[in-house]
Design a protein around this motif. Structure first.
Motif, PDB file in Angstrom:
ATOM      1  N   TYR A 375      28.302  32.318   1.438  1.00 53.16           N
ATOM      2  CA  TYR A 375      27.711  31.072   0.512  1.00 53.16           C
ATOM      3  C   TYR A 375      25.823  31.119   0.352  1.00 53.16           C
ATOM      4  O   TYR A 375      25.350  32.101   1.620  1.00 53.16           O
ATOM      5  N   THR A 376      25.540  30.587  -0.130  1.00 56.72           N
ATOM      6  CA  THR A 376      23.442  30.634  -0.100  1.00 56.72           C
ATOM      7  C   THR A 376      23.346  29.970   1.045  1.00 56.72           C
ATOM      8  O   THR A 376      23.475  29.336   1.669  1.00 56.72           O
ATOM      9  N   ALA A 377      21.953  30.757   1.360  1.00 55.99           N
ATOM     10  CA  ALA A 377      21.695  30.171   2.498  1.00 55.99           C
ATOM     11  C   ALA A 377      19.738  30.171   2.820  1.00 55.99           C
ATOM     12  O   ALA A 377      19.890  30.173   3.682  1.00 55.99           O
ATOM     13  N   GLY A 378      19.757  30.544   1.331  1.00 54.06           N
ATOM     14  CA  GLY A 378      17.861  31.054   1.794  1.00 54.06           C
ATOM     15  C   GLY A 378      17.478  30.497   0.340  1.00 54.06           C
ATOM     16  O   GLY A 378      18.208  30.475  -0.422  1.00 54.06           O
ATOM     17  N   GLY A 379      16.518  30.826  -0.476  1.00 57.50           N
ATOM     18  CA  GLY A 379      15.414  31.036  -0.797  1.00 57.50           C
ATOM     19  C   GLY A 379      16.238  32.368  -2.519  1.00 57.50           C
ATOM     20  O   GLY A 379      16.017  32.501  -3.367  1.00 57.50           O
ATOM     21  N   ARG A 380      15.824  34.073  -1.759  1.00 61.92           N
ATOM     22  CA  ARG A 380      16.131  34.890  -2.187  1.00 61.92           C
ATOM     23  C   ARG A 380      17.438  35.173  -1.746  1.00 61.92           C
ATOM     24  O   ARG A 380      18.043  35.133  -0.223  1.00 61.92           O
ATOM     25  N   VAL A 381      18.494  35.190  -2.001  1.00 63.03           N
ATOM     26  CA  VAL A 381      20.105  35.227  -1.753  1.00 63.03           C
ATOM     27  C   VAL A 381      20.120  36.823  -2.214  1.00 63.03           C
ATOM     28  O   VAL A 381      20.819  36.647  -0.740  1.00 63.03           O
ATOM     29  N   LEU A 382      20.331  37.222  -2.835  1.00 64.39           N
ATOM     30  CA  LEU A 382      20.923  38.991  -3.357  1.00 64.39           C
ATOM     31  C   LEU A 382      19.830  39.665  -3.423  1.00 64.39           C
ATOM     32  O   LEU A 382      18.501  39.088  -4.423  1.00 64.39           O
ATOM     33  N   GLY A 383      19.423  41.045  -3.233  1.00 68.40           N
ATOM     34  CA  GLY A 383      19.064  41.924  -3.994  1.00 68.40           C
ATOM     35  C   GLY A 383      19.680  42.892  -4.937  1.00 68.40           C
ATOM     36  O   GLY A 383      20.258  44.331  -3.531  1.00 68.40           O
ATOM     37  N   VAL A 384      20.651  42.704  -5.942  1.00 70.92           N
ATOM     38  CA  VAL A 384      20.938  43.565  -6.897  1.00 70.92           C
ATOM     39  C   VAL A 384      20.683  44.896  -6.938  1.00 70.92           C
ATOM     40  O   VAL A 384      18.792  44.766  -7.577  1.00 70.92           O
ATOM     41  N   THR A 385      20.559  46.243  -6.517  1.00 72.87           N
ATOM     42  CA  THR A 385      19.913  47.111  -6.836  1.00 72.87           C
ATOM     43  C   THR A 385      20.733  48.598  -7.092  1.00 72.87           C
ATOM     44  O   THR A 385      21.909  48.496  -7.126  1.00 72.87           O
ATOM     45  N   ALA A 386      20.439  48.880  -8.203  1.00 71.59           N
ATOM     46  CA  ALA A 386      21.286  49.680  -9.084  1.00 71.59           C
ATOM     47  C   ALA A 386      19.878  51.117  -8.643  1.00 71.59           C
ATOM     48  O   ALA A 386      18.658  51.093  -8.971  1.00 71.59           O
ATOM     49  N   ARG A 387      20.875  52.237  -8.597  1.00 75.02           N
ATOM     50  CA  ARG A 387      19.966  53.495  -9.438  1.00 75.02           C
ATOM     51  C   ARG A 387      20.758  54.149 -10.327  1.00 75.02           C
ATOM     52  O   ARG A 387      21.994  54.027 -10.778  1.00 75.02           O
ATOM     53  N   GLY A 388      20.355  54.986 -10.819  1.00 72.19           N
ATOM     54  CA  GLY A 388      19.924  56.298 -11.823  1.00 72.19           C
ATOM     55  C   GLY A 388      19.238  57.491 -12.162  1.00 72.19           C
ATOM     56  O   GLY A 388      18.144  57.506 -11.856  1.00 72.19           O
ATOM     57  N   ALA A 389      19.317  57.945 -12.927  1.00 72.81           N
ATOM     58  CA  ALA A 389      19.184  59.601 -13.646  1.00 72.81           C
ATOM     59  C   ALA A 389      17.024  58.847 -13.970  1.00 72.81           C
ATOM     60  O   ALA A 389      16.507  59.354 -13.994  1.00 72.81           O
ATOM     61  N   ASP A 390      17.356  57.820 -14.703  1.00 71.83           N
ATOM     62  CA  ASP A 390      15.948  57.338 -15.246  1.00 71.83           C
ATOM     63  C   ASP A 390      15.830  55.962 -15.090  1.00 71.83           C
ATOM     64  O   ASP A 390      16.693  54.600 -14.594  1.00 71.83           O
ATOM     65  N   LEU A 391      14.474  55.045 -15.183  1.00 71.75           N
ATOM     66  CA  LEU A 391      14.583  54.396 -15.255  1.00 71.75           C
ATOM     67  C   LEU A 391      15.093  53.256 -16.001  1.00 71.75           C
ATOM     68  O   LEU A 391      16.368  51.907 -15.623  1.00 71.75           O
ATOM     69  N   PRO A 392      16.044  53.488 -17.683  1.00 71.48           N
ATOM     70  CA  PRO A 392      16.259  52.870 -18.228  1.00 71.48           C
ATOM     71  C   PRO A 392      17.838  52.606 -17.933  1.00 71.48           C
ATOM     72  O   PRO A 392      17.751  51.626 -17.701  1.00 71.48           O
ATOM     73  N   THR A 393      18.442  53.758 -16.744  1.00 71.12           N
ATOM     74  CA  THR A 393      19.714  53.705 -16.852  1.00 71.12           C
ATOM     75  C   THR A 393      19.861  52.818 -15.913  1.00 71.12           C
ATOM     76  O   THR A 393      20.702  52.362 -15.464  1.00 71.12           O
ATOM     77  N   ALA A 394      18.605  52.713 -14.839  1.00 74.24           N
ATOM     78  CA  ALA A 394      18.817  51.758 -13.332  1.00 74.24           C
ATOM     79  C   ALA A 394      18.556  50.260 -14.137  1.00 74.24           C
ATOM     80  O   ALA A 394      19.531  49.502 -13.386  1.00 74.24           O
ATOM     81  N   ILE A 395      17.702  50.552 -14.957  1.00 73.80           N
ATOM     82  CA  ILE A 395      17.656  48.630 -15.463  1.00 73.80           C
ATOM     83  C   ILE A 395      18.265  48.100 -15.642  1.00 73.80           C
ATOM     84  O   ILE A 395      19.384  46.906 -15.193  1.00 73.80           O
ATOM     85  N   GLU A 396      19.630  49.488 -16.813  1.00 67.41           N
ATOM     86  CA  GLU A 396      20.501  48.581 -17.523  1.00 67.41           C
ATOM     87  C   GLU A 396      21.782  48.499 -16.334  1.00 67.41           C
ATOM     88  O   GLU A 396      22.606  47.306 -16.494  1.00 67.41           O
ATOM     89  N   ARG A 397      21.575  49.153 -16.011  1.00 68.64           N
ATOM     90  CA  ARG A 397      22.839  49.468 -14.397  1.00 68.64           C
ATOM     91  C   ARG A 397      23.276  48.008 -13.529  1.00 68.64           C
ATOM     92  O   ARG A 397      23.624  47.223 -13.763  1.00 68.64           O
TER      93      ARG A 397
END
Ligand code: AMP
Ligand code: GLY
Length: 423
Positions: A375-397
């Protein structure tokens, strides 16, 4: 080893996640933690504003090392108290953490040590604010001297607005004690950069740089927040700039603090603006950034515990960190209304599906867990994080992971990392 992490946000979840990968770590504890942290580490209740409560937690656990996430306990002197009791702890003393806990101290220090920063004036009263205002052209930055959880900075469009803001801060109405003194500052233009180093009081070694997104809305619009997302890519700082920042900012800070009798150990976070005149320091933080830590640890190939121990034992070296050349991106999923008033207690769906994606980790910030549900318990709830070989890949992911998650009122920025893509 038993490691205790202090804090309850996304940064602490990222530190716990990375520390658990260390071969030398047997068990990670967190005080007080959050829903996501408590699913993987042992959480102990504690009050972050009370050193007694944090000491009690440490006495119960008997950790071999304590790592402090947020600035509050550092400013209260948690490192001093732990050291007095013979408990090993990673971070600066209260005197060293003044670089973050007092903006006027930090500004005076930078002037003494000739570290590049914006022109400023410290004001203890409205008389002083009026007298100093003439030195500045709008926009004028007005800052509360003390810790204000990211809410202590106003960029005023006119001198009138700057005076009105100073008045609200000085009266104590806006931020209480933190605003009892204000700093007026020249407005700087350029890209922001979070540049962090590890210090043992004498030597420093840089971490990879990151960029935060402070405004709530796409295209850097709307009010400031604690941070709506961040990314870290190798291209953010080239070798030449990294060396410049080490030699002209990080080393002079650590040498200056030592010279002035407040040895700086721990993470030194230099918040910079890359202006046309060169990099200028906006602020120092005495700790890791939130949300910058989340993409940074995703790029860290080496052992985080070893680096912390090197700092506490006075043997920091350039070998303390090894990084991947990947890009990593974090998107913060926030509660409806944040950074203003928001409701909590909304059930979060789709977490497992997002977390199961390859090269994706969902770090929890403001969550609780009950009967296997989150359940949510704050203003910033989650930090969804992805890595990729380059920035476009990481952003899409990262955005395809975000699309799997939902809770009532959820909102997030759709343009994290977009400015770097354009370059
Ligand atoms: P600070 O807490 O000092 O980092 O300020 C919070 C945010 O306000 C920064 O991340 C910047 O976006 C903005 N800011 C602070 N000082 C200045 C300045 N002198 N010029 C322009 N923007 C600033
Ligand atoms: N992301 C900004 C901070 O941690 O202060």
């Amino acid at each position: 080893m038993k490691v205790l992490v202090i804090g309850n946000g996304g940064r602490e979840h990222a530190l716990v996640w990375k520390l658990r990968q260390s071969k030398r770590v047997d068990q990670v504890y967190c005080a007080p933690g959050n829903g996501g942290i408590c699913a993987t580490a042992e959480c102990v209740p504690a009050e972050l504003r009370s050193l007694d409560s944090l000491l009690e937690a440490a006495h119960r656990i008997q950790p071999d090392l304590t790592v402090v996430g947020p600035e509050g306990p550092l400013a209260l002197g948690i490192v001093d108290e732990f050291q007095r009791r013979g408990l090993r702890i990673f971070g600066p003393t209260a005197a060293a953490a003044k670089l973050e806990s007092s903006k006027s101290f930090a500004k005076e220090f930078m002037y003494r040590q000739r570290i590049p920063t914006a022109r400023y004036a410290t004001c203890n009263s409205m008389d002083e604010a009026r007298k100093n205002m003439d030195q500045f052209r709008a926009p004028i930055v007005v800052k509360a001297d003390g810790l204000a959880a990211g809410k202590g900075v106003v960029i005023a469009k006119s001198r009138e607005q700057a005076l009105a803001t100073a008045s609200e801060m000085l009266s104590g109405k806006m931020l209480g004690e933190a605003g009892a003194r204000v700093v007026l500052e020249e407005f700087l233009e350029g890209d922001e950069l979070s540049f962090l180093v590890l210090s043992d009081g004498e030597r420093v070694t840089p971490l990879v740089a990151a960029q935060d997104h402070k405004r709530v809305g796409d295209g850097d619009t709307g009010p400031n927040t604690g941070g709506m997302g961040a990314y870290s890519i190798p291209a953010l700082v080239d070798d030449k700039m990294r060396d410049w920042l080490v030699n002209h900012v990080a080393r002079p800070v650590v040498a200056g603090m030592r010279e002035e009798g407040a040895e700086y150990r721990g993470i030194l976070y230099c918040g910079l603006i890359m202006t046309a005149r060169g990099p200028m320091v906006l602020e120092f933080n005495a700790r890791f950034g939130d949300p910058e830590t989340q993409p940074m640890v995703m790029r860290l190939n080496s052992d985080l515990l070893g680096a912390f121990i090197a700092s506490s034992e006075g043997r920091v070296s350039d070998g303390d960190f090894r990084w991947s050349n990947d890009a990593a991106v974090t998107v913060v999923l926030a509660s409806g209304g944040y950074p203003g008033a928001y409701e909590t207690g909304k059930q979060i769906f789709g977490l497992e599906e997002a977390d199961a994606m390859e090269n994706v980790v969902v770090f929890h910030a403001g969550t609780t867990r009950r009967d296997g549900a989150y359940y949510t318990a704050g203003g910033r709830v989650l930090g969804v994080t992805a890595r990729g070989a380059d920035l476009p890949t990481a952003i899409e992911r990262v955005y395809s992971a975000c699309a799997k998650i939902r809770f009532d009122g959820m909102h997030y920025r759709k343009d994290i990392g977009a400015r770097a893509l354009k370059k």
